[in-house]
Write a protein that holds these residues in place. Structure first.
Motif, short mmCIF file in Angstrom:
data_model
loop_
_atom_site.label_atom_id
_atom_site.label_comp_id
_atom_site.label_asym_id
_atom_site.label_seq_id
_atom_site.Cartn_x
_atom_site.Cartn_y
_atom_site.Cartn_z
N THR A 189 0.86 -1.18 0.00
CA THR A 189 0.00 0.00 0.00
C THR A 189 0.90 1.23 0.00
OG1 THR A 189 -1.72 -1.15 1.26
CG2 THR A 189 -1.82 1.25 1.22
N LEU A 190 0.63 2.15 -0.93
CA LEU A 190 1.46 3.35 -1.06
C LEU A 190 0.61 4.59 -0.81
CD1 LEU A 190 3.21 1.18 -2.56
CD2 LEU A 190 4.01 3.04 -4.02
N ASP A 191 1.21 5.56 -0.17
CA ASP A 191 0.58 6.87 0.04
C ASP A 191 0.45 7.54 -1.33
OD1 ASP A 191 0.43 9.78 0.40
OD2 ASP A 191 0.72 9.36 2.51
N ALA A 192 -0.79 7.71 -1.81
CA ALA A 192 -1.02 8.21 -3.17
C ALA A 192 -0.45 9.61 -3.37
CB ALA A 192 -2.52 8.21 -3.49
N ALA A 193 -0.62 10.48 -2.39
CA ALA A 193 -0.13 11.85 -2.53
C ALA A 193 1.38 11.88 -2.70
CB ALA A 193 -0.56 12.68 -1.33
N LYS A 194 2.09 11.04 -1.94
CA LYS A 194 3.55 11.03 -2.05
C LYS A 194 4.00 10.49 -3.40
CE LYS A 194 4.69 10.72 2.88
NZ LYS A 194 5.37 9.92 3.93
N VAL A 195 3.29 9.47 -3.91
CA VAL A 195 3.62 8.93 -5.23
C VAL A 195 3.44 9.99 -6.30
CG1 VAL A 195 2.96 7.26 -6.99
CG2 VAL A 195 3.07 6.55 -4.60
N MET A 196 2.31 10.70 -6.25
CA MET A 196 2.00 11.70 -7.27
C MET A 196 2.92 12.90 -7.18
SD MET A 196 -2.16 11.34 -7.22
CE MET A 196 -2.45 12.44 -8.61
N GLU A 197 3.26 13.30 -5.97
CA GLU A 197 4.20 14.41 -5.80
C GLU A 197 5.56 14.06 -6.39
OE1 GLU A 197 4.20 15.13 -1.64
OE2 GLU A 197 2.32 16.27 -1.65
#
Length: 268
Positions: A189-197
């Motif tokens: 599970t990945l933090d979506a905001a961190k991936v997109m940033e």
């Protein structure tokens, strides 16, 4: 469409070149040394991204197929990559059907990245020639749409971003045989905001998490990854032909046009 399509293409292309690297130069071929060898390393949340990236560095090249279902719209693309420590040496070629992205019926795309330049042939939209987009040309607004590809194809940056983004990690047992290789299944599970940033994307309206299921061989090379993006759809990426010879060349001058492929689109 004029703003959306380049951004989406940049994101798709990024998936073909990011989180990977090798010591080989772009446009050439990788070495198969070490491919298929048991790394004898237990993968954990702390070392997962780094060990996977090391294995890809050693392999140097790969073939990739991606199948996406974005809100009921199927998108499929396929291509090869030559991976490099230096983003300037990364090379890529991919093809995809463009109809699912709102392009005219029968439109397909041939996309290449060589020597920090992207070339796109979008069929009749570009008179069956390649549009040249120099990622180092700051005066080219279209190039700016794709400039994050170079920055984010740095494997060190991707390792750091992925390590920072993993919020849950589970080894889920035998993943079966994929591409002739026995795999282990991992749920992440990945933090979506961190991936997109990390990919230079706007996080407004982003889901809370991305769910990844990865199937990894004993050589620590990924063979398949299933991604679920809440509210948007799913994507499956399959890797094969690790370390096999790959040659990616820029189009010849007579295959290149100055035409803007996005200028005539509705909503541009």
């Amino acid at each position: 469409m004029r703003k959306l399509l380049p951004a989406l293409l940049a994101t798709l292309a990024l998936l073909f070149v990011s989180a990977c690297g090798s010591d080989d130069s772009g446009g050439g071929s990788g070495s198969s040394e070490g491919v298929g060898e048991d790394k004898d390393v237990e993968l954990t949340q702390e070392n997962f991204a780094e060990e996977i990236s090391k294995a890809q560095l050693d392999a140097g090249t790969a073939h990739m197929t991606m199948t996406m279902d974005m809100m009921g719209t199927p998108i499929t693309m396929e291509g090869d990559t030559v991976l490099a420590d230096d983003p300037a040496d990364v090379a890529m070629s991919l093809s995809m059907d463009m109809e699912g992205m709102g392009a005219p019926e029968g439109t397909s795309m041939d996309m290449r990245m060589v020597d920090q330049v992207i070339y796109m042939n979008m069929g009749q939209m570009t008179e069956d020639k390649f549009v040249k987009i120099d990622l180092t040309d700051e005066s080219n607004p279209l190039g700016a749409e794709f400039s994050d590809i170079l920055e984010q194809s740095n494997p060190a940056a991707q390792i750091e971003a992925m390590n920072d983004s993993i919020t849950s990690f589970e080894e889920a047992g035998d993943g079966g045989e994929i591409d002739g290789v026995s795999t282990t299944k991992y749920n992440l599970t990945l933090d979506a905001a961190k991936v997109m940033e990390a990919q230079g994307q706007d996080t407004v309206g982003a889901p809370e998490t991305f769910e990844y299921v990865m199937y990894v061989g004993e050589d620590n090379l990924p063979r398949q990854m299933d991604i679920e993006i809440p509210g948007m759809g799913t994507s499956t990426i399959e890797w094969s032909k690790w370390g096999e010879d790959v040659s990616i060349d820029a189009p010849s001058d007579d295959e290149i046009t100055d035409q803007d492929p996005f200028g005539g689109m509705a909503g541009s």
